[in-house]
Design a protein around this motif. Structure first.
Motif, mmCIF file in Angstrom:
data_model
loop_
_atom_site.group_PDB
_atom_site.id
_atom_site.type_symbol
_atom_site.label_atom_id
_atom_site.label_comp_id
_atom_site.label_asym_id
_atom_site.label_seq_id
_atom_site.Cartn_x
_atom_site.Cartn_y
_atom_site.Cartn_z
ATOM 1 N N LYS A 272 0.852 -1.180 0.000
ATOM 2 C CA LYS A 272 0.000 0.000 0.000
ATOM 3 C C LYS A 272 0.893 1.237 0.000
ATOM 4 O O LYS A 272 1.771 1.376 0.859
ATOM 5 N N LYS A 273 0.683 2.133 -0.953
ATOM 6 C CA LYS A 273 1.439 3.370 -0.963
ATOM 7 C C LYS A 273 0.931 4.291 0.141
ATOM 8 O O LYS A 273 -0.277 4.314 0.426
ATOM 9 N N THR A 275 0.457 7.246 -0.126
ATOM 10 C CA THR A 275 -0.380 8.251 -0.790
ATOM 11 C C THR A 275 -1.647 7.641 -1.377
ATOM 12 O O THR A 275 -2.342 8.293 -2.162
ATOM 13 N N ASP A 276 -1.945 6.399 -1.001
ATOM 14 C CA ASP A 276 -3.160 5.738 -1.488
ATOM 15 C C ASP A 276 -4.389 6.570 -1.113
ATOM 16 O O ASP A 276 -4.415 7.240 -0.079
ATOM 17 N N ASP A 277 -5.407 6.520 -1.949
ATOM 18 C CA ASP A 277 -6.625 7.310 -1.723
ATOM 19 C C ASP A 277 -7.294 6.988 -0.386
ATOM 20 O O ASP A 277 -8.042 7.808 0.157
ATOM 21 N N MET A 278 -7.053 5.789 0.140
ATOM 22 C CA MET A 278 -7.694 5.411 1.403
ATOM 23 C C MET A 278 -7.110 6.173 2.595
ATOM 24 O O MET A 278 -7.719 6.212 3.659
ATOM 25 N N THR A 280 -6.616 9.437 4.076
ATOM 26 C CA THR A 280 -7.018 10.840 4.042
ATOM 27 C C THR A 280 -7.219 11.352 5.468
ATOM 28 O O THR A 280 -7.455 10.575 6.398
ATOM 29 N N SER A 284 -3.320 7.641 8.172
ATOM 30 C CA SER A 284 -2.104 7.475 7.389
ATOM 31 C C SER A 284 -1.761 5.995 7.338
ATOM 32 O O SER A 284 -2.373 5.172 8.042
#
Length: 366
Positions: A272-273, A275-278, A280, A284
């Motif tokens: 998982k990056k 910066t993944d959309d999840m 927010t 983190s």
């Protein structure tokens, strides 16, 4: 001896002394006066020199077919020097603010350090192109297996079809930790990388990981705490990997590298990056993992690692499943200790390295 002769000799001697002192001052001043390109010149003095013309020929005039990727300050091309050495040529985009500075920073950082887990900088080119325009480039050894970023998040046309097994990921984690341990603890002046992320971890023909791109590195020779704080600063690094204290106050330290390393480990084992959309708001990657730790940790593990038998652990019998789970929990425990928001609770890389080696040796012993 007459008085006139005595005075003449004394004056001549005094004059001679003044001239000597003046020459000594001039020589010392010129020697100690900083020169903008001193680092590059001293680096090039002990490394193979290369011209713009040779780099142009080596990369087929920087042909797009030889393009390997781009970064914040330039583009990287595959090339072959006249002696047959295959290289990666990073051409600085001098129109970008900070590009020229990053060139000298990287020369400074890499001119005197050597480690098997650092990408080797072969030489640099400081010249003009055929249009008499300033040209700066860094020439590295070529890494045939690309970056860790490409293996974790391969594009559709990627040749990396085989996934990294747990053993390989552990070895990569240890390689990167070894590089940081060397930079932080074994250099004459500690070096803070400041931009550790998967795209800056490259893999050689044996899948040994090498840390590269020292364009944002800093020699850390300030306070004994290995920290430096500035009231005015331009945020450097990559969003998602930046330590919270640096993002808030501009404080840089070896502990900031450890935070980035911890995020890299979380990405390595969850795919998982940060910066993944999840992720927010207040959520983190480290906080998401901490909520799942330890009882639901297998729910967030990269699915490719869920089957221990088919992922590099064929020597482990089914009855050792609990040992395998303990291995995974121990890994994430280190990840979370590295990404602690508290500097005091955050681990030192010198303490991280033996823990990772112990997990690997215990889990993959013959």
């Amino acid at each position: 001896m007459s008085l006139v002769l005595k005075v003449t000799i004394a004056v001549a001697g005094f004059t001679f002394l003044i001239v000597l002192l003046g020459l000594a001052y001039i020589l010392f001043y010129r020697k100690s006066k900083p020169v903008k390109v001193a680092s590059s010149e001293s680096f090039r003095a002990v490394h193979k020199r290369v011209s713009y013309e040779e780099l142009s020929v080596a990369t087929d005039k920087f042909n797009p077919t030889n393009f390997l990727g781009g970064g914040g300050f330039g583009s990287v091309f595959k090339g072959c020097l006249r002696d047959g050495t295959v290289v990666a040529v990073k051409v600085l985009n001098l129109e970008k603010h900070g590009a020229s500075k990053s060139f000298f920073v990287e020369c400074d950082a890499l001119r005197s350090i050597r480690h098997r887990n650092l990408v080797k900088l072969i030489t640099s080119c400081l010249s003009t192109d055929f249009n008499n325009t300033d040209f700066k480039a860094l020439v590295y050894e070529f890494m045939p297996n690309g970056s860790l970023e490409e293996w974790l998040h391969p594009p559709e046309n990627s040749s990396h079809g085989i996934q990294l097994d747990l053993s390989q990921r552990l070895n990569i984690a240890i390689d990167v930790a070894s590089a940081l341990d060397y930079l932080h603890n074994d250099c004459s002046t500690p070096i803070v990388h400041r931009d550790l992320k998967p795209s800056n971890v490259l893999l050689d023909q044996d899948m040994t990981a090498r840390v590269g791109d020292f364009g944002l590195a800093r020699l850390q020779d300030t306070e004994p705490s290995d920290c430096h704080q500035s009231t005015t600063f331009n945020l450097k690094g990559t969003i998602g990997y930046i330590a919270p204290e640096y993002g808030i106050s501009g404080m840089t330290s070896t502990k900031a590298d450890v935070f980035s390393f911890g995020v890299l480990l979380l990405e390595l084992f969850t795919r998982k990056k940060p910066t993944d959309d999840m992720f927010t708001g207040e959520v983190s990657l480290p906080k998401w993992v901490s909520v799942m730790f330890p009882h639901r940790i297998l729910d967030i593990l990269d699915p490719e690692l869920l089957n221990p038998i088919s992922n590099g652990m064929a020597s482990i019998r089914p009855k050792d499943e609990e040992s395998w789970k303990f291995c995974i929990i121990s890994l994430f425990e280190i990840c979370l200790a590295c990404t602690s928001e508290s500097l005091e609770k955050r681990m030192n890389i010198r303490d991280v390295l033996p823990k990772l080696k112990k997990i690997r040796d215990n889990q993959f012993q013959c």
